[in-house]
Design a protein around this motif. Structure first.
Motif, mmCIF file in Angstrom:
data_model
loop_
_atom_site.group_PDB
_atom_site.id
_atom_site.type_symbol
_atom_site.label_atom_id
_atom_site.label_comp_id
_atom_site.label_asym_id
_atom_site.label_seq_id
_atom_site.Cartn_x
_atom_site.Cartn_y
_atom_site.Cartn_z
ATOM 1 N N PHE A 48 0.837 -1.203 0.000
ATOM 2 C CA PHE A 48 0.000 0.000 0.000
ATOM 3 C C PHE A 48 0.870 1.250 0.000
ATOM 4 O O PHE A 48 0.639 2.195 -0.773
ATOM 5 C CB PHE A 48 -0.918 -0.016 1.218
ATOM 6 C CG PHE A 48 -1.738 1.232 1.394
ATOM 7 C CD1 PHE A 48 -2.967 1.363 0.781
ATOM 8 C CD2 PHE A 48 -1.262 2.279 2.183
ATOM 9 C CE1 PHE A 48 -3.722 2.514 0.935
ATOM 10 C CE2 PHE A 48 -2.010 3.439 2.343
ATOM 11 C CZ PHE A 48 -3.238 3.548 1.717
ATOM 12 N N VAL A 49 1.891 1.269 0.849
ATOM 13 C CA VAL A 49 2.791 2.425 0.939
ATOM 14 C C VAL A 49 3.565 2.606 -0.371
ATOM 15 O O VAL A 49 3.763 3.734 -0.844
ATOM 16 C CB VAL A 49 3.759 2.251 2.124
ATOM 17 C CG1 VAL A 49 4.790 3.381 2.144
ATOM 18 C CG2 VAL A 49 2.980 2.213 3.436
ATOM 19 N N LEU A 54 1.787 6.498 -6.649
ATOM 20 C CA LEU A 54 1.260 6.283 -7.992
ATOM 21 C C LEU A 54 -0.267 6.302 -8.051
ATOM 22 O O LEU A 54 -0.843 6.583 -9.105
ATOM 23 C CB LEU A 54 1.751 4.947 -8.549
ATOM 24 C CG LEU A 54 3.273 4.770 -8.679
ATOM 25 C CD1 LEU A 54 3.594 3.359 -9.150
ATOM 26 C CD2 LEU A 54 3.842 5.798 -9.653
ATOM 27 N N ALA A 55 -0.914 5.979 -6.936
ATOM 28 C CA ALA A 55 -2.372 5.793 -6.988
ATOM 29 C C ALA A 55 -3.086 6.473 -5.826
ATOM 30 O O ALA A 55 -4.156 6.017 -5.421
ATOM 31 C CB ALA A 55 -2.693 4.292 -7.011
ATOM 32 N N TRP A 56 -2.562 7.577 -5.333
ATOM 33 C CA TRP A 56 -3.184 8.228 -4.187
ATOM 34 C C TRP A 56 -4.560 8.801 -4.524
ATOM 35 O O TRP A 56 -5.418 8.933 -3.648
ATOM 36 C CB TRP A 56 -2.278 9.357 -3.659
ATOM 37 C CG TRP A 56 -1.987 10.429 -4.659
ATOM 38 C CD1 TRP A 56 -0.970 10.477 -5.550
ATOM 39 C CD2 TRP A 56 -2.763 11.624 -4.876
ATOM 40 N NE1 TRP A 56 -1.033 11.613 -6.317
ATOM 41 C CE2 TRP A 56 -2.119 12.348 -5.926
ATOM 42 C CE3 TRP A 56 -3.914 12.156 -4.296
ATOM 43 C CZ2 TRP A 56 -2.609 13.556 -6.393
ATOM 44 C CZ3 TRP A 56 -4.391 13.365 -4.759
ATOM 45 C CH2 TRP A 56 -3.747 14.054 -5.793
ATOM 46 N N MET A 195 -4.441 -0.738 -6.285
ATOM 47 C CA MET A 195 -4.643 -0.025 -5.022
ATOM 48 C C MET A 195 -6.064 -0.182 -4.520
ATOM 49 O O MET A 195 -6.296 -0.347 -3.311
ATOM 50 C CB MET A 195 -4.299 1.462 -5.199
ATOM 51 C CG MET A 195 -4.581 2.308 -3.970
ATOM 52 S SD MET A 195 -3.568 1.836 -2.543
ATOM 53 C CE MET A 195 -2.102 2.829 -2.845
ATOM 54 N N ALA A 196 -7.047 -0.151 -5.431
ATOM 55 C CA ALA A 196 -8.438 -0.324 -5.020
ATOM 56 C C ALA A 196 -8.654 -1.686 -4.371
ATOM 57 O O ALA A 196 -9.468 -1.826 -3.449
ATOM 58 C CB ALA A 196 -9.360 -0.157 -6.229
ATOM 59 N N ILE A 233 8.735 -9.617 -0.401
ATOM 60 C CA ILE A 233 7.384 -10.103 -0.702
ATOM 61 C C ILE A 233 6.420 -8.960 -0.971
ATOM 62 O O ILE A 233 5.376 -9.160 -1.613
ATOM 63 C CB ILE A 233 6.852 -11.018 0.415
ATOM 64 C CG1 ILE A 233 6.688 -10.255 1.728
ATOM 65 C CG2 ILE A 233 7.745 -12.224 0.599
ATOM 66 C CD1 ILE A 233 6.077 -11.080 2.852
ATOM 67 N N ALA A 234 6.743 -7.745 -0.502
ATOM 68 C CA ALA A 234 5.874 -6.604 -0.776
ATOM 69 C C ALA A 234 6.104 -6.046 -2.172
ATOM 70 O O ALA A 234 5.153 -5.656 -2.859
ATOM 71 C CB ALA A 234 6.097 -5.504 0.264
ATOM 72 N N VAL A 235 7.359 -6.027 -2.622
ATOM 73 C CA VAL A 235 7.682 -5.443 -3.931
ATOM 74 C C VAL A 235 7.484 -6.455 -5.052
ATOM 75 O O VAL A 235 6.808 -6.182 -6.053
ATOM 76 C CB VAL A 235 9.129 -4.914 -3.954
ATOM 77 C CG1 VAL A 235 9.499 -4.423 -5.346
ATOM 78 C CG2 VAL A 235 9.298 -3.802 -2.937
ATOM 79 N N GLY A 236 8.077 -7.644 -4.915
ATOM 80 C CA GLY A 236 8.053 -8.629 -5.988
ATOM 81 C C GLY A 236 6.749 -9.394 -6.100
ATOM 82 O O GLY A 236 5.946 -9.163 -7.014
#
Length: 301
Positions: A48-49, A54-56, A195-196, A233-236
């Motif tokens: 999310f962070v 990019l999607a705020w 993001m949604a 695991i958050a990025v990839g």
């Protein structure tokens, strides 16, 4: 969705299994450092962070996401709140061989869900491709010793993987539902679309993690190994793989895309060779041939 598998689309659908294989290896390494539901929650909170710059705009009060909250809440539950959390949970209670064996059935479940719930017929080529692909996975799991499969005994933890594969099958089919179900400004922007899902998926993950801490003796052992694992695991497996998988599914459909998921055990074997010193064997080449054959057979017109 044109049902034509091009080299570019094949690359898009090959990258997620590679990242998911790394996710499985990392999840197993840190399973004693952090509870499974909490691991899944922190993973998507970090994602999310990462996506926020990019999607705020999708979080604004007038965003169309809130008008379609039921749709994104369901996608977030299936693809984010359940899928990986259940796999992390299964690794706590079930042998890795059992977990991978049950998860390898995803092409069959994808075809069944599409036929029973979304009215998509199953062709003989797709069924033949599913059998070839699963045969390749079994070659990897057996490691050339078929008696290993005979001794496999399913335990309750394996049910978590089964539910996870069903959740992923429904999630993949929901991705290609009619576009009028989602606003164009979100659907046309991959970061906003993911993001949604994350907004609601993090909520589901937090709910499950809260239950874990309330009902179990949960604890976290912080250190650089866990921090590095969370970043990976958050990025990839989270941001990059979901972007590639979603785009690939939109191009060729869930039925064909599901066969690429069976590359995950093969990549896991190769990663084990790279990081654990286990060299590849001849059966890895045979498994690769069978899995790729299943993809080619299922994708042919």
């Amino acid at each position: 969705m044109n049902q034509r598998l091009t080299p570019a689309t094949a690359l898009l659908l090959t990258l997620p299994p590679l990242l998911w294989a790394g996710n499985a290896v990392v999840g197993r390494v840190v399973h004693e450092l952090i509870p499974p539901m909490t691991l899944n929650f922190l993973r998507w909170a970090l994602a999310f962070v990462i996506l926020l710059p990019l999607a705020w705009r999708v979080l604004r009060p007038d965003s169309a996401m809130w008008r379609h909250w039921k749709r994104f809440s369901l996608l977030g539950l299936l693809g984010i709140g359940c899928y990986n959390a259940l796999q992390y949970l299964a690794l706590q209670t079930s042998a890795p061989l059992n977990v991978t064996l049950v998860a390898s059935s995803i092409p069959v479940w994808m075809l069944m869900v599409g036929a029973l719930c979304f009215g998509r017929p199953v062709s003989r080529r797709q069924m033949a491709g599913a059998l070839l692909s699963i045969a390749g996975v079994l070659v990897v799991l057996a490691r050339g010793q078929w008696d290993l499969l005979v001794r496999v005994r399913l335990v309750p933890g394996d049910m978590y993987v089964l539910v996870a594969t069903l959740a992923w099958a429904f999630y993949s089919w929901l991705l290609i539902q009619p576009k009028e179900k989602e606003p164009l400004e979100i659907r046309s922007d991959w970061a906003a679309f993911l993001m949604a899902q994350i907004v609601f998926g993090v909520g589901w993950s937090a709910l499950f993690a809260g239950g874990e801490w309330a009902l179990t003796d949960a604890r976290i052992t912080w250190g650089w190994p866990l921090v590095a694992a969370l970043l990976y695991i958050a990025v990839g497996p989270a941001v990059i793989s979901y972007r590639c998988w979603g785009l690939g599914v939109q191009r060729v459909g869930p039925a064909i895309a599901s066969f690429f998921a069976n590359l995950t055990p093969l990549f896991a074997a190769l990663l084990s060779a790279a990081f654990l010193g286990e060299l590849p064997h001849l059966y890895h080449a045979l498994a690769f041939f069978l899995i790729v054959s299943g993809i080619v057979v299922s994708a042919r017109r």
